[in-house]
Design an enzyme around this catalytic site. Structure first.
Site, PDB file in Angstrom:
ATOM      1  N   LYS A  72       0.819  -1.215   0.000  1.00 43.60           N
ATOM      2  CA  LYS A  72       0.000   0.000   0.000  1.00 43.60           C
ATOM      3  C   LYS A  72       0.853   1.265   0.000  1.00 43.60           C
ATOM      4  CE  LYS A  72      -2.518   0.260   3.603  1.00 43.60           C
ATOM      5  NZ  LYS A  72      -1.539   1.016   4.422  1.00 43.60           N
ATOM      6  N   THR A  74       4.022   1.503  -0.837  1.00 48.36           N
ATOM      7  CA  THR A  74       4.762   1.491  -2.102  1.00 48.36           C
ATOM      8  C   THR A  74       3.899   2.041  -3.230  1.00 48.36           C
ATOM      9  OG1 THR A  74       6.024  -0.435  -1.363  1.00 48.36           O
ATOM     10  CG2 THR A  74       5.982  -0.001  -3.733  1.00 48.36           C
ATOM     11  N   ARG A  95       2.478   8.331   6.854  1.00 46.19           N
ATOM     12  CA  ARG A  95       2.717   8.187   8.291  1.00 46.19           C
ATOM     13  C   ARG A  95       4.191   7.893   8.570  1.00 46.19           C
ATOM     14  NH1 ARG A  95      -0.635   3.408  10.120  1.00 46.19           N
ATOM     15  NH2 ARG A  95      -0.007   2.658   8.065  1.00 46.19           N
ATOM     16  N   LYS A 106       6.885  -6.807  10.653  1.00 47.43           N
ATOM     17  CA  LYS A 106       6.343  -6.106   9.491  1.00 47.43           C
ATOM     18  C   LYS A 106       7.424  -5.419   8.661  1.00 47.43           C
ATOM     19  CE  LYS A 106       2.748  -2.693   8.330  1.00 47.43           C
ATOM     20  NZ  LYS A 106       3.556  -1.598   7.808  1.00 47.43           N
ATOM     21  N   ALA A 274      -3.308   1.438  12.823  1.00 48.55           N
ATOM     22  CA  ALA A 274      -4.721   1.398  12.430  1.00 48.55           C
ATOM     23  C   ALA A 274      -5.479   0.264  13.100  1.00 48.55           C
ATOM     24  CB  ALA A 274      -4.855   1.272  10.923  1.00 48.55           C
ATOM     25  N   PHE A 302      -3.439  -0.424   7.126  1.00 49.97           N
ATOM     26  CA  PHE A 302      -4.052  -1.735   6.939  1.00 49.97           C
ATOM     27  C   PHE A 302      -5.194  -1.676   5.924  1.00 49.97           C
ATOM     28  CE2 PHE A 302      -2.235  -2.439  11.352  1.00 49.97           C
ATOM     29  CZ  PHE A 302      -1.196  -3.219  10.887  1.00 49.97           C
ATOM     30  N   PHE A 383       2.994  -8.825  -9.385  1.00 50.95           N
ATOM     31  CA  PHE A 383       4.195  -9.597  -9.091  1.00 50.95           C
ATOM     32  C   PHE A 383       4.616 -10.344 -10.360  1.00 50.95           C
ATOM     33  CE2 PHE A 383       3.197  -8.426  -4.908  1.00 50.95           C
ATOM     34  CZ  PHE A 383       4.213  -8.794  -4.041  1.00 50.95           C
ATOM     35  N   TRP A 411       6.884  -1.034  -7.895  1.00 47.52           N
ATOM     36  CA  TRP A 411       8.008  -1.633  -7.171  1.00 47.52           C
ATOM     37  C   TRP A 411       9.190  -1.823  -8.119  1.00 47.52           C
ATOM     38  CZ3 TRP A 411      10.917  -6.085  -7.553  1.00 47.52           C
ATOM     39  CH2 TRP A 411      11.707  -6.399  -6.446  1.00 47.52           C
TER      40      TRP A 411
END
Length: 558
Positions: A72, A74, A95, A106, A274, A302, A383, A411
């Site tokens: 998210k 990224t 954030r 994470k 979150a 999230f 991906f 990415w």
């Protein structure tokens, strides 16, 4: 095929001087305070001096997170870079990462691949010290509270009804429940206590929901820290603590300016979780970005059931803003995981599992487009092993709900890989009929608001309460807090409050075990399921891979 790590890509980047980044958004050197060559704080008084340009706000959210990853942050960064490539004046507002997840499971929160904000190591670690300031303000209040009880307790505080906890920006299960004040008489009053992670502290939420330093000081004063023997709330203002707390936070309240790998301005400020807090960056940072650019890409933590719900029902309500478009991030891999495929088999094409997992995405789409009435696009974070058949299935199912799908390859390609999503977002902003509405009315009772969130957003049949939670809710309404919005602490891994229920579960109820007021932040917090406000480290924490060499170069961050 081998890929460079995120930290290798970040360390190879040639960053622009932060003063040049500031010039891109109309800031002079007098408007910023330098933290080296690549970081700066923006004077919050800039909001009073700059013309309100009312930029367009783009919210990035996602499906429920999985071990397969969604990307998210990224995607948010990549969309901002793509909009910049399209000639738009854009800022991404994100954030700040917490060091708990950085050293836990994470990892960091500065994006990934060729869609990152830099300096990545600084952002993921101490940055400009905001987290430390928030923790210090929290613990200053705790110290003043316990000192007041020790020094004679003029406010008649019941030590068994002290609700304020200490905090630390680390995942440390050992500190969840402690007994302190042990030792000699001069060492304080013995009582049960505990620690929360800093990003779950009410100071963090209050900080992020304040428009200026004056409002922050007032809101800090409203924080309820304990109750008297006759059940009356005791606030930080009663303790005379809010002025000193605001002084500790004075510099932290200034938003942080950095840049993406492609030189797009990024404002990173505030970082509440979150799943246990409201999951959005600061109001002051978002408003500043909207003042200084035509497009602002922001994110909520999230999935849309947590971060986006709180962004829309809490932050937007308090800030008087609304998104102009929403991007919902998903991956084929994560959807297959929701469909029952083990993590080690996600690289194989499996249309049956993908179709079984798709209802999770479709529910998040329904929440954004049907509950909140906002225009949305699904960004598939592609991906390398995603097949054309899998991508086509996702697109067809989303189109059935009237929502377009755009492939995101940020990415691997940076802004170039986000052009398809960016163009769809611009189209949404220009052509869609935005009829934004909240999930619930603030004037509803606390239980009615909870029922609205549970049934409309999570898809639950209703809400069950422990006897203690019902008692706490009645007390909060009797004290005049009933008209505040609700912040639900819930697992991020499921639409339900049971993290094992993947996909789009049905026939479940939300279980509320505790309710309390964050009067400074201005919302009611309810704890559901097994969620807690102090995470623990996993068996193999990310900290095991992080190191620094004799030249000061950090490795292992991701």
């Amino acid at each position: 095929m081998s890929f460079k790590s995120d930290i290798e890509i970040a360390q190879e980047a040639v960053a622009e001087d932060i003063r040049d980044i500031a010039k891109k958004i109309g800031l002079s050197e007098d408007d910023i305070e330098l933290y080296g060559k690549y970081k700066a704080k923006i004077d919050y008084n800039v909001l009073d001096r700059t013309e309100d340009r009312k930029g367009k706000l783009i919210l990035t959210t996602a499906i429920n997170p999985t071990p397969a990853g969604e990307g998210k942050t990224t995607t948010s960064i990549g969309i901002a870079d793509a909009l910049s490539k399209l000639g738009k004046n854009v800022i991404t507002a994100l954030r700040e990462p917490s060091m708990g997840p950085v050293f836990g499971i994470k990892g960091g929160a500065a994006g990934g691949g060729y869609a990152q904000v830099i300096p990545m190591e600084d952002i993921n670690l101490h940055f400009t010290g905001d987290m430390h300031a928030i923790g210090a303000a929290n613990n200053l209040l705790a110290a003043m509270l316990d000192n007041h009880v020790y020094q004679g307790n003029d406010l008649n505080i019941n030590p068994k009804r002290i609700t304020w906890r200490r905090c630390v920006d680390m995942n440390d299960r050992q500190l969840r429940n402690v007994v302190d004040g042990l030792g000699k008489k001069v060492d304080g009053v013995t009582r049960e206590d505990g620690f929360d992670i800093t990003v779950a502290s009410e100071i963090m939420a209050t900080f992020c929901l304040s428009n200026n330093i004056g409002e922050l000081k007032e809101k800090l004063g409203d924080i309820v820290v304990a109750y008297t023997y006759d059940g009356k709330p005791v606030t930080a203002r009663d303790l005379g603590a809010n002025g000193a707390m605001a002084a500790v936070l004075k510099d932290a309240l200034k938003p942080n300016l950095v840049q993406t790998l492609e030189g797009t301005p990024a404002i990173i400020h505030g970082g509440p979780f979150a799943n246990i807090a409201h999951g959005c960056n600061s109001i002051i940072a978002t408003k500043m970005a909207l003042h200084m650019s035509d497009y602002v890409v922001t994110e909520a933590g999230f999935g849309a059931d947590l971060g986006a719900e709180k962004f829309l029902d809490i932050k937007c309500r308090k800030a008087g803003i609304r998104p102009d478009a929403v991007v919902i991030v998903a991956t084929v891999r994560a959807l297959k995981y929701n469909g029952g495929v083990p993590k080690d088999q996600l690289n194989e094409e499996n249309l049956e599992a993908l179709e079984a997992g798709l209802p999770n995405l479709l529910k998040h789409i329904e929440n954004i487009t049907q509950v909140y009435k906002l225009p949305a696009v699904v960004a598939i974070n592609r991906f390398p092993l995603d097949t054309e058949a899998e991508l086509r299935l996702v697109e067809d199912k989303c189109n059935q709900l009237g929502v377009n799908v755009a492939l995101s390859e940020v990415w691997a390609k940076g802004g170039e890989g986000g052009l398809e999503v960016a163009k769809e977002v611009l189209k949404l902003i220009e052509e869609s009929d935005n009829q934004f509405q909240y999930c619930y009315d603030e004037e509803m009772s606390i239980k009615d608001k909870l029922n609205a969130i549970a049934t409309r957003i999570y898809g639950a049949d209703g809400v069950d309460y422990t006897a203690e939670a019902s008692k706490q809710i009645k007390e909060l309404e009797d004290l005049g807090f009933g008209n505040l919005p609700v912040c639900v602490a819930k697992t991020q891994y499921s639409l339900s409050d049971d993290q094992t229920k993947l996909g789009r579960p049905s026939g479940f109820r939300i279980n509320v075990r505790e309710a309390n007021v964050s009067a400074g932040a201005g919302f009611i917090v309810v704890l559901t399921g097994a969620i807690m406000k102090m995470p623990g480290l996993p068996k193999q924490p990310a900290a095991l891979r992080i190191d620094v060499d004799e030249k000061g170069t950090i490795s292992g961050l991701f």
